[in-house]
Design an enzyme around this catalytic site. Structure first.
Site, mmCIF file in Angstrom:
data_model
loop_
_atom_site.group_PDB
_atom_site.id
_atom_site.type_symbol
_atom_site.label_atom_id
_atom_site.label_comp_id
_atom_site.label_asym_id
_atom_site.label_seq_id
_atom_site.Cartn_x
_atom_site.Cartn_y
_atom_site.Cartn_z
ATOM 1 N N HIS A 250 0.820 -1.204 0.000
ATOM 2 C CA HIS A 250 0.000 0.000 0.000
ATOM 3 C C HIS A 250 0.858 1.260 0.000
ATOM 4 C CE1 HIS A 250 -2.932 -2.694 2.447
ATOM 5 N NE2 HIS A 250 -3.103 -2.883 1.154
ATOM 6 N N LYS B 83 5.930 6.427 6.852
ATOM 7 C CA LYS B 83 5.408 5.585 7.926
ATOM 8 C C LYS B 83 6.539 5.152 8.846
ATOM 9 C CE LYS B 83 1.713 3.532 5.122
ATOM 10 N NZ LYS B 83 1.208 2.277 4.552
ATOM 11 N N TYR C 197 1.567 2.011 13.562
ATOM 12 C CA TYR C 197 2.335 2.876 12.672
ATOM 13 C C TYR C 197 1.852 4.308 12.713
ATOM 14 C CZ TYR C 197 -1.297 1.677 9.160
ATOM 15 O OH TYR C 197 -2.470 1.472 8.484
ATOM 16 N N ASP D 95 -6.462 -6.443 -1.948
ATOM 17 C CA ASP D 95 -5.038 -6.741 -2.151
ATOM 18 C C ASP D 95 -4.796 -7.821 -3.199
ATOM 19 O OD1 ASP D 95 -4.285 -4.749 -0.439
ATOM 20 O OD2 ASP D 95 -3.892 -6.074 1.260
#
Length: 185
Positions: free
Chosen positions: A62, A72, A132, A170
């Protein structure tokens, strides 16, 4: 904190100082000033996310495009994952290359994934709590992905002796050659 570059220099493994004794441990999981000094960046984090997944769940790959590109800082609070960053910056000397790091609650490692990278992970333990921080808010209009097993990228995911569990989204992501990526800078 200890900062170690990976095979892709902009992706960094960050190991906070952990103080432990018979009672348990203490660590400063994030300090903006120390992070900026260690990474040479001046970014602010605006959102914290927490996911829990079972063994074999694979999330990714992603990313968000400009103007909502996200950096991130990822870590695991319980369990273990194999975490991956893929360089999708056209013109980069490492475009299409990937790095992977095992993040566990025990090793306390964190991975800094700057904007311009796709990100994914697979859960190695029975469950994992994955935390995250992001440098931009989630923006659905900028949300993109790349197929987790794109042969051009060639990620060597760990063999768990089972089929990975993926979201429908996904399983339908494009290959890198067909994906919208970051323009050369």
């Amino acid at each position: 904190m200890k900062v170690t570059p990976t095979a892709i220099a902009d992706v960094l493994v960050i190991e906070p100082r952990v103080f432990g004794d018979a009672r348990g441990f203490f660590m400063e999981s994030f300090n903006q000033q120390a992070f900026n000094e260690a990474t040479g960046t001046c970014l602010d984090f605006v959102q914290d996310n927490h996911s829990r997944s079972s063994r074999g769940v694979l999330r990714g790959l992603h990313y968000q495009l400009d103007p909502h590109a996200q950096g991130k800082l990822v870590r695991v609070a319980s369990g273990a994952v194999f975490d991956v960053a893929v360089d999708i910056r056209q013109g980069s000397g490492t475009f299409g290359k990937w790095v992977g790091v095992e993040l566990t609650a025990e090793n306390h490692k964190q991975l800094w994934i700057p904007p311009g990278f796709a990100h994914g992970f697979v859960v190695l333990s029975e469950t994992a709590d994955f935390l995250y921080k992001t440098t931009a808010y989630y923006a659905p209009q900028s949300d993109r992905g790349i197929l987790w097993n794109d042969p051009q990228i060639g990620i060597q995911w760990p063999d768990l002796g089972m089929e990975f569990v993926l979201s429908d989204k996904d399983t339908r992501q494009p290959l890198l050659k067909d994906a919208e990526v970051f323009a050369a800078r």
